[in-house]
Write an enzyme that holds these catalytic residues in place. Structure first.
Site, short mmCIF file in Angstrom:
data_model
loop_
_atom_site.label_atom_id
_atom_site.label_comp_id
_atom_site.label_asym_id
_atom_site.label_seq_id
_atom_site.Cartn_x
_atom_site.Cartn_y
_atom_site.Cartn_z
N CYS A 27 25.17 9.61 39.28
CA CYS A 27 25.51 9.76 37.87
C CYS A 27 26.83 10.50 37.77
O CYS A 27 27.12 11.38 38.58
CB CYS A 27 24.41 10.53 37.16
SG CYS A 27 24.69 10.76 35.39
N GLU A 32 25.71 4.10 42.91
CA GLU A 32 24.37 3.58 42.69
C GLU A 32 24.41 2.38 41.76
O GLU A 32 25.14 2.36 40.76
CB GLU A 32 23.49 4.69 42.10
CG GLU A 32 22.04 4.31 41.93
CD GLU A 32 21.20 5.50 41.48
OE1 GLU A 32 20.54 5.40 40.43
OE2 GLU A 32 21.22 6.53 42.19
#
Length: 439
Positions: free
Chosen positions: A305, A339
């Protein structure tokens, strides 16, 4: 993981909230005059005198902070304590814009003559796709790198229903008052708070300014509770272990969710490391953004993130955070990749980084070079290198192998299109040992 022009996001509320219009009848006639800023409407669409209060789901035009009228959809309504039966505020979504601009408005901001009573949802969905200028997309690009491609249609509807109303309107963090963008699932005792006060060092949050002031007199932190692994001038990076600093990690996730729409909020932060970027002065180290990564990732993810806080956007910090994540991968002697899934804008942000890094090497390199060699030099995963070069039409498949075609003029053109690289990471200032699980 990885938003429309928001130049007022770090100011006090950005715009003044108007008082609700007084309505003493259950119907409202069309306005008697026009200021010329409202769009033309198809006369064939059905209209009728508007019955107040407006129902959830109503489409109507609303005067925004730019003084112009924009189409909105009523998401929620609430009755005001003072006033008559029709004293309501409405929570609206501007259908041309990103959800982060949703807000509570009062009746007098609405053009009741524009109420549409017969609009097909599928048509509306097409109209509500983001209509952003190149400048607006560029600003979104640095904000967050998380999409919602991992959600199926049912999950997405459930998510949007649960998070449809922004629960906290503003936060105070350090010297900034910041308008929030999205819902964040704070504990139930904060349900009635439209503004929260964060300690900028430990990230504890409080309901009132007085509580924050008392806390600041006791809080002995002047920087994130972790190890400083990078210092270059006034810029510092701290590594925070989610297992050792669980409350800080959870508070950071609550804070980040206010600015990331489809971020998955992990309450179990033990498995993550948080890299918090700070600007430092004589008062302490002030958070400007962060990225997180799993301690152990079987998929070679080097970033989970990423967020740059609104007051610090457009300063190159987002690009710096991406570059920093790859410098850590180099130290680990591993290739890395963000990710998945990436949103379209997230892919755009990373594709820009990959383009600048790869083409800079190709410009300076003499002779042949393989994708494997590029991956070893940059810590960028081979698949990301391949897709980047293919998107630039710099790679061809000949005689069973990929061949890179690096014409200097073509490279210069692509580098110019990729834009500036942001702040440089001085690897000589990075003092860091890769994480190892303690037995």
């Amino acid at each position: 993981m990885v938003s429309i022009d928001n130049t007022n996001s770090a100011t006090a509320n950005g715009h003044a909230a108007a008082k609700p219009a007084q309505a003493d009848a259950s119907t409202a006639p069309p306005p008697s005059e026009s200021n010329g800023s409202q769009p033309d409407f198809d006369a064939s669409r059905k209209r009728k005198w508007t019955i107040l209060p407006l129902e959830v789901g109503t489409r109507v035009n609303c005067r925004w902070r730019d003084g112009k009228y924009h189409p909105v959809k009523v998401i929620e309504r609430r009755k005001l304590l003072s006033g008559g039966a029709n004293y309501y505020e409405y929570y609206v979504h501007y259908t041309e814009f990103n959800r982060r601009l949703d807000e509570w408005i009062c009746l007098e901001q609405l053009d009741l003559s524009s109420v549409e009573t017969d609009v097909d949802d599928k048509v509306e969905d097409k109209v509500t796709s983001l209509k952003m200028t190149r400048h607006q997309k560029r600003k979104i690009d640095e904000t967050h790198i998380e999409g919602h491609e991992e959600l199926d249609a049912a999950s997405l509807r459930e998510h949007e229903e649960f998070t449809k109303v922004k629960n906290v309107a503003t936060i105070e963090l350090g010297r900034y008052e910041i308008e929030t963008w999205y819902f964040s699932p704070f504990p139930p005792e904060y349900n009635d708070c439209t503004k929260l006060f964060f300690c900028e060092f430990c990230l504890n949050f409080m309901k009132r300014k007085e509580q924050l002031q008392r806390h600041m007199r006791k809080c002995d932190l002047k920087h994130p509770p972790g190890d400083e692994i990078y210092r270059n001038g006034t810029l510092s990076m701290f590594e925070v272990d989610g297992k050792k600093n669980k409350i800080y990690g959870q508070n950071l996730c609550y804070l980040a969710k206010l600015f990331l729409d489809h971020k998955t909020l992990y309450y179990d932060v033990d498995l993550f490391l948080f890299y918090v970027l700070c600007e430092c002065d004589d008062r302490g180290c002030h958070m400007v953004g962060y990225f997180s990564k799993e301690k152990q990732s079987e998929e070679s993810y080097n970033l989970a993130c990423i967020l740059t806080l609104p007051p610090y956007q457009r300063k190159g910090y987002g690009k710096f955070l991406i570059a920093f994540s790859y410098e850590l991968s180099k130290k680990e002697a591993k290739v890395g990749t963000p990710e998945r899934p990436l949103s379209d804008l997230g892919l755009l942000s990373y594709r820009g980084y990959w383009t600048r890094v790869l083409l800079d090497i190709l410009k300076k390199h003499k002779g042949n070079i393989s994708i494997k060699e590029l991956s070893d030099m940059t810590a960028i995963k081979a698949e990301d290198i391949l897709t980047t070069l293919q998107s630039l039409e710099l790679i061809q498949y000949r005689k069973g192998q990929h061949v890179i075609c690096a014409d200097p003029k073509v490279l210069d053109r692509h580098l110019k299109a990729a834009g500036r690289g942001g702040l440089d990471v001085d690897v000589s200032k990075l003092i860091w040992t890769p994480y190892k699980e303690q037995s």
